[in-house]
Scaffold this active site. Structure first.
Site, short mmCIF file in Angstrom:
data_model
loop_
_atom_site.label_atom_id
_atom_site.label_comp_id
_atom_site.label_asym_id
_atom_site.label_seq_id
_atom_site.Cartn_x
_atom_site.Cartn_y
_atom_site.Cartn_z
N ILE A 1 49.57 57.95 49.63
CA ILE A 1 48.45 57.02 49.72
C ILE A 1 47.25 57.84 50.17
O ILE A 1 47.29 58.47 51.22
CB ILE A 1 48.74 55.87 50.70
CG1 ILE A 1 49.98 55.10 50.22
CG2 ILE A 1 47.53 54.95 50.81
CD1 ILE A 1 50.47 54.06 51.19
N HIS A 2 46.21 57.82 49.35
CA HIS A 2 45.05 58.69 49.53
C HIS A 2 43.79 57.83 49.60
O HIS A 2 43.47 57.13 48.65
CB HIS A 2 44.97 59.66 48.35
CG HIS A 2 43.91 60.69 48.45
ND1 HIS A 2 42.58 60.41 48.22
CD2 HIS A 2 43.98 62.01 48.73
CE1 HIS A 2 41.88 61.52 48.36
NE2 HIS A 2 42.72 62.51 48.67
N VAL A 3 43.06 57.90 50.71
CA VAL A 3 41.86 57.08 50.89
C VAL A 3 40.62 57.82 50.40
O VAL A 3 40.27 58.88 50.94
CB VAL A 3 41.68 56.68 52.37
CG1 VAL A 3 40.39 55.88 52.55
CG2 VAL A 3 42.87 55.88 52.87
N MET B 1 44.07 55.26 46.53
CA MET B 1 45.07 55.48 45.50
C MET B 1 46.48 55.54 46.08
O MET B 1 46.67 56.06 47.17
CB MET B 1 44.81 56.81 44.77
CG MET B 1 43.62 56.84 43.85
SD MET B 1 41.99 56.69 44.61
CE MET B 1 41.87 58.17 45.58
#
Length: 160
Positions: free
Chosen positions: A81-83, A129
């Protein structure tokens, strides 16, 4: 009768943030949109919190930048999980981690939060994402893109 005995059970990755779910190909970063890291989905967030989409173990935390967390489920599915886009340049400014590597998490546990206003001030895209980097013999059955989604409740990905 026999079909139901052999049918694989569908598993779910739930919404990790409030907002609008988006097909990964619409993300404004080629690494994600061209699926170089794997299949996935994104959320244009309406809030500043990121939750675990499933039960699992935290296997990676970007400790310096605090903008990404990796999770592995008990059935071997791994995800990142990529901010945001290019948020690594903030070196953790505006981010708060609530997890660490090795921590067992449940669906809905708070993983991190971020300052949406700071990202806006720095002209950084806050899209979040979720990339499935390892399916471990599973197959993605469906994505739920283009929906208003509620964290911890909305279904984002189903896999078998």
């Amino acid at each position: 009768m026999f079909k139901s005995l052999f049918k694989k059970k569908t598993k779910i990755l739930y919404a990790f943030a409030d907002g609008i779910s988006v097909d990964l190909i619409e993300v404004k970063d080629e690494v994600f949109s061209q699926k170089m890291m794997g299949e996935g989905i994104a959320i244009k967030p309406s809030d500043d919190k990121v939750f675990s989409p499933c039960d699992g173990t935290v296997v990676a935390v970007m400790k310096e930048s605090k903008h990404a967390v990796g999770i592995k489920t008990s059935d071997g599915v791994e995800m990142l999980i990529h901010v945001g886009i290019d948020t690594v340049i903030l070196n953790g400014e505006g981010f708060q981690l609530y997890c660490e590597e090795g921590k067992v998490v449940k669906k809905g546990d708070l993983l991190l939060s971020f300052n949406r206003e700071l990202l806006k001030q720095r002209d950084l895209d806050d899209t979040i994402m979720l990339v499935v980097s390892e399916l471990n013999s599973h197959k993605i059955a469906s994505f739920n893109a283009g929906a208003i989604i509620k964290a911890r409740e909305g279904i984002l990905i189903e896999y078998i």
